[in-house]
Design an enzyme around this catalytic site. Structure first.
Site, PDB file in Angstrom:
ATOM      1  N   ASP A 166     -21.978  26.359  41.826  1.00 46.42           N
ATOM      2  CA  ASP A 166     -22.971  25.283  41.959  1.00 46.42           C
ATOM      3  C   ASP A 166     -23.438  25.153  43.419  1.00 46.42           C
ATOM      4  OD1 ASP A 166     -24.435  23.723  40.230  1.00 46.42           O
ATOM      5  OD2 ASP A 166     -23.350  21.888  40.683  1.00 46.42           O
ATOM      6  N   GLU A 176     -19.978  26.859  53.946  1.00 50.55           N
ATOM      7  CA  GLU A 176     -21.071  27.218  53.031  1.00 50.55           C
ATOM      8  C   GLU A 176     -20.464  28.182  52.015  1.00 50.55           C
ATOM      9  OE1 GLU A 176     -23.890  26.757  51.249  1.00 50.55           O
ATOM     10  OE2 GLU A 176     -24.999  26.397  53.105  1.00 50.55           O
ATOM     11  N   GLU A 285     -18.381   5.227  55.213  1.00 52.74           N
ATOM     12  CA  GLU A 285     -17.056   5.030  55.804  1.00 52.74           C
ATOM     13  C   GLU A 285     -16.355   3.800  55.234  1.00 52.74           C
ATOM     14  OE1 GLU A 285     -16.971   8.025  57.047  1.00 52.74           O
ATOM     15  OE2 GLU A 285     -15.888   7.286  58.799  1.00 52.74           O
ATOM     16  N   TYR A 365      -8.590  11.530  56.106  1.00 53.96           N
ATOM     17  CA  TYR A 365      -8.964  12.453  55.029  1.00 53.96           C
ATOM     18  C   TYR A 365     -10.015  13.439  55.498  1.00 53.96           C
ATOM     19  CZ  TYR A 365     -13.575  10.822  53.283  1.00 53.96           C
ATOM     20  OH  TYR A 365     -14.913  10.536  53.134  1.00 53.96           O
ATOM     21  N   GLU A 378     -11.970  10.639  49.423  1.00 53.40           N
ATOM     22  CA  GLU A 378     -13.360  10.206  49.285  1.00 53.40           C
ATOM     23  C   GLU A 378     -13.642   9.472  47.973  1.00 53.40           C
ATOM     24  OE1 GLU A 378     -17.115  12.857  49.938  1.00 53.40           O
ATOM     25  OE2 GLU A 378     -16.272  12.250  51.853  1.00 53.40           O
ATOM     26  N   TYR A 382     -16.031   5.000  45.105  1.00 51.51           N
ATOM     27  CA  TYR A 382     -16.272   4.362  43.804  1.00 51.51           C
ATOM     28  C   TYR A 382     -15.866   2.893  43.768  1.00 51.51           C
ATOM     29  CZ  TYR A 382     -17.326   9.043  42.352  1.00 51.51           C
ATOM     30  OH  TYR A 382     -17.906  10.286  42.273  1.00 51.51           O
ATOM     31  N   HIS A 434     -27.711  19.025  54.639  1.00 49.74           N
ATOM     32  CA  HIS A 434     -27.693  18.426  53.303  1.00 49.74           C
ATOM     33  C   HIS A 434     -27.602  16.923  53.542  1.00 49.74           C
ATOM     34  CE1 HIS A 434     -25.711  22.237  51.415  1.00 49.74           C
ATOM     35  NE2 HIS A 434     -26.954  22.428  51.767  1.00 49.74           N
ATOM     36  N   TYR A 471     -30.888  20.177  47.228  1.00 46.66           N
ATOM     37  CA  TYR A 471     -30.014  21.356  47.354  1.00 46.66           C
ATOM     38  C   TYR A 471     -29.238  21.567  46.058  1.00 46.66           C
ATOM     39  CZ  TYR A 471     -24.883  20.428  47.919  1.00 46.66           C
ATOM     40  OH  TYR A 471     -23.545  20.183  47.710  1.00 46.66           O
ATOM     41  N   ARG A 472     -29.175  20.517  45.269  1.00 45.44           N
ATOM     42  CA  ARG A 472     -28.344  20.536  44.072  1.00 45.44           C
ATOM     43  C   ARG A 472     -28.666  19.262  43.313  1.00 45.44           C
ATOM     44  NH1 ARG A 472     -21.896  20.496  45.159  1.00 45.44           N
ATOM     45  NH2 ARG A 472     -21.145  20.705  43.038  1.00 45.44           N
ATOM     46  N   ARG A 510     -29.747  24.555  32.101  1.00 48.37           N
ATOM     47  CA  ARG A 510     -29.072  24.401  33.400  1.00 48.37           C
ATOM     48  C   ARG A 510     -30.048  24.773  34.509  1.00 48.37           C
ATOM     49  NH1 ARG A 510     -25.189  24.033  37.212  1.00 48.37           N
ATOM     50  NH2 ARG A 510     -24.416  25.915  38.246  1.00 48.37           N
TER      51      ARG A 510
END
Ligand SMILES: Cc1cc2nc3c(=O)[nH]c(=O)nc-3n(C[C@H](O)[C@H](O)[C@H](O)COP(=O)(O)OP(=O)(O)OC[C@H]3O[C@@H](n4cnc5c(N)ncnc54)[C@H](O)[C@@H]3O)c2cc1C
Lengths: 515, 215
Positions: A166, A176, A285, A365, A378, A382, A434, A471-472, A510
């Site tokens: 992906d 990368e 953060e 982290y 990370e 959430y 990105h 980029y995705r 996809r």
């Protein structure tokens, strides 16, 4: 409300589907074919703001190797049933383990989890799709191999093949990931097994060291696509440097992003800083620190700038927080450290070293990720909004200060209009960045879910108008994102699909590719 | 467990106003072993988690289930090794989690990697006025949404989860063993978010060592 009508692949009858499943059971064994609702639950879509039904799988199958996959391809072609391959299935925020279209059969490759080879001299590895970063990390530790790999933030649970396929990114100098992959094995829709690069030659021992082979290089067409099922991947590992010096530089103002990027780009291009520099906003953060949003925002809508300033002051977080590292010997790092200090001083940044970072979850982290040590720090993101909704909006930008400020302002304005916070970071690749924004929302609130979809849509189209592409993207927006790249590219992609997969059986839809 | 009982429990509790029974019948968790052990994992540093977990546990106790209780800190729920250990300990039964959003994703995703399905998940939003619940059941395409008063916010969840793990009855009363809990302390500014969920751990297999997966 409707119950879950059996999710069948588009255009496939119940009879044909059942026959296909019978034949697939005979190939992999009944215990490795799931069709009932409860066992299929791990393959349901999470996080992204569209109805679950849109991405409901019809079944999941778990082959144990290439031969079984080849046989499944035959069945899939015979009955025209589409399969959606996943490796470790943790594409959270981009679609998770769920198929891109309703009714596709998830082909879960987790049983193929062998670390086939680690060459400690050449610093390479050859792995299967089910291998997780944690597994590879444990392997290297147990074998006392002083080798590092680069991994994405949810590293402990995700894996190198799915991430590379992906075109994901990580935080060491090998960040990368597609660039640092070397050689793939791919099962094509007709069952042929292709080894890319030098792997195409029989008895070649250079598959994992020379990427290009002879003639056109094919590896790229198997990333962000649906032209084959990747069953092995070579990757380069990095010798652990004698001296590793991670650091954070905090900046007080949002507009500082301009000078940060302009000051750091030359260091990145010249590889004084060899890894992807991350420039994280306060609100990325904060949840990982952790700061509670509810301590600063009581009503609906986006957080105010004043509240963001208060968070910075209360918790010692920068408006921007730059993460990077020096990798070398003590002598080279001492020399380069002087450059970093000078740049920080000239741009008004405050350096936090590894020693000074102890006890700060957000910094620790990040510093671990910069040496390829898997962790789950990370996921704190959430907790910011709560309610389990997230979709990554990830446009590419030039590594120029003016561009970043422009993108940040555009994004913040659109997000604010829908009541969402700007939770973003820039990851400096080399000459690109990105710009990753976590559009966090409460999925248990229908209005927020609808707003999140509309917000992403507006972000996408506004950015595209300015010439900024993704980029995705999440499976829910695959078609729309593909459309922003124009008709000629799409036509070529379709012609390739027709040539390699004429029955459209591998993950149709996809990245917007389908017949 | 009988699907019909499960549904009766929910509808009897008034949880599913407007949901056709037929629609749910095909969607409720099936195949859970009656009498299987349950591990309740509640995040110790999360406001309201103790209250909610207490009420859920009370419902399971009332239904005569064997319940183990764990109270890890959020830091532990963010670590791969400790979550794997929790899953190991909860094999062959059900794990009920009460934790924050981040920990819930981690636990559910690690369980999924090991073949275990999250069969029900509920997001709870606690404010001074009420507790808003949004429940996703495996196989149901729409969420079940309802609000409870802060005085008895978790009874329905308790019944629902007891039934999902195979023992509860619609008539099992409110768990009395639970002390007056912390929900009443909520104020509007806090509007806290927490998640509860049920994972069927019967399919969790033994972990492979890295030596086994090295070719
Ligand atoms: C908190 C958080 C932080 C994140 N940070 C990062 C980050 O720093 N960098 C980053 O890159 N991502 C990040 N992600 C996104 C994502 O979780 C990772 O990219 C993850 O590595 C993807 O999941 P996976 O490795 O399990 O791949 P999978 O989910 O297995 O695969 C991804 C997709 O690739 C295709 N695919 C997979 N395997 C194959 C195959 N063998 N053959 C053909 N096609 C295949 C499928 O379409 C699949 O959906 C983050 C997610 C979260 C939740």
């Amino acid at each position: 409300m409707s119950s879950n009508k059996r999710a069948l692949p588009k255009g496939v009858t119940v009879g044909d589907f059942d026959k296909a499943m019978r034949e697939i059971r005979a190939i992999v064994g009944a215990e490795y074919v799931l069709v009932d609702e409860e066992p299929l639950a791990p393959y349901s879509k999470i996080m992204i703001p569209v109805p679950d039904a849109q991405h409901a799988p019809s079944a999941a199958v778990m082959p144990d190797g290439v031969e079984q996959i080849r046989k499944i391809m035959k069945v899939a072609n015979k009955y025209r049933v589409p399969v959606y391959p996943i490796s470790t299935g943790k594409n959270i925020g981009y679609g998770s383990a769920a198929p891109v279209e309703r009714g596709q059969i998830v082909m879960d490759l987790k049983r193929m989890n062998r670390i086939i080879e680690v060459d400690a001299e050449l610093c390479t590895a050859l792995v299967e799709p089910g291998v997780t970063y944690q597994q590879l990390y444990d392997y290297l530790q147990e074998h006392n191999l002083p080798l590092w790999f680069s991994c994405p933030a949810p590293s402990a649970i995700a894996g190198p093949v799915g991430n590379m396929v992906d075109r994901g990114v990580g935080y060491t100098p090998y960040g990368e990931h597609f660039m640092f992959s070397c050689g793939m094995e791919v099962v094509l829709a007709n069952g042929d097994v292709l080894r890319t690069g030098m792997g195409a030659m029989e008895n070649s021992n250079t598959w994992q060291v020379f990427k290009w082979g002879y003639g056109p290089t094919l590896d790229g067409i198997f990333t962000q696509s649906n032209y084959g099922i990747v069953t092995k991947m070579g990757m380069w590992l990095m010798p652990a440097p004698p001296d590793f010096r991670p650091f954070c530089i905090q900046y007080p103002n949002e507009t500082d992003i301009t000078k940060i990027v302009d000051a750091l780009r030359p260091l990145r291009i010249a590889m004084v800083i060899p890894n992807a520099v991350v420039i994280a906003h306060t609100l990325w953060e904060a949840p990982c620190t952790p700061v509670k949003r509810t301590d600063y925002v009581t009503g609906p809508g986006a957080i105010s700038d004043d509240a963001v300033l208060k968070i910075q002051a209360d918790h010692n977080i920068g408006a921007w927080n730059v993460y990077a590292g020096l990798y070398g010997t003590k002598e080279t790092n001492d020399a380069n450290w002087k450059i970093i200090e000078a740049v920080a001083a000239a741009t008004g940044g405050k350096i936090i070293t590894e020693e000074a970072s102890r006890g700060s979850k957000a910094l620790e982290y990040r510093f671990d990720l910069m040496k390829g040590k898997p962790n789950l720090g990370e996921f704190g993101l959430y907790n910011w909004r709560g309610g389990g909704g997230s979709i990554w909006f990830a446009p590419v930008s030039q590594a120029k200060g003016s561009e970043t400020l422009k993108q940040m302002k555009m994004a913040k304005e659109i997000l604010g209009k829908y009541g969402f916070d700007y939770v973003g970071e820039f990851i400096v690749g080399w000459r690109d960045m990105h710009h990753v924004i976590d559009l966090l929302y409460d999925r248990s609130d229908e209005t927020q879910q609808k707003n999140a979809y509309a917000c992403y849509d507006e972000l996408l189209h506004t950015f595209a108008k300015e010439g900024y592409g993704m980029y995705r993207a999440s499976t829910a927006f695959a078609e729309k994102v593909a459309a922003t790249y124009g008709p000629v590219k799409r036509d070529i992609e379709k012609r390739l699909k027709k040539a390699l997969d004429p029955n459209n059986i591998i993950a149709p839809g996809r990245c917007g590719i389908s017949l | 467990m009988e699907r019909r009982d499960f549904l009766k429990g929910m509808v009897g509790g008034g949880a599913l106003v407007g949901v056709p029974l037929g629609a749910l019948a095909a969607a409720t968790p099936a195949g859970v072993a009656a009498g299987a052990a349950v591990t309740i994992v509640r995040q110790v540093d999360l406001p309201f988690a103790a209250a909610l977990a207490g009420r859920i546990g009370g419902s399971l106790d009332a239904a005569g289930m064997r319940v183990a209780r764990l109270a890890p800190h959020g830091d532990e729920l963010g670590r791969f090794a400790s979550v794997m250990a929790i899953l190991d300990g909860a094999r062959n039964g059900h794990l009920i989690g009460v934790m924050d959003d981040a920990s819930a994703v981690i636990v559910q995703q690690l369980a999924a990697s090991r073949g275990a399905a999250c069969v029900i998940q509920t997001h709870h939003r606690v404010s001074a006025r009420d507790v808003r619940n949004c429940c996703t059941v495996a196989g149901l395409e729409s969420n079940l949404v309802w609000s409870d008063g802060v005085a008895s916010p978790a009874d329905r969840i308790g019944h629902l989860y007891a039934q999902a793990v195979g023992r509860g009855r619609a008539s099992s009363g409110s768990p009395t063993a639970v002390a007056k809990d912390g929900f009443a302390l909520a104020n509007d500014a806090s509007a806290a978010s927490l998640v509860s969920f049920v994972i069927n751990t019967s399919s969790i297999g033994r972990r492979h060592t890295s030596r086994e997966t090295a070719a």
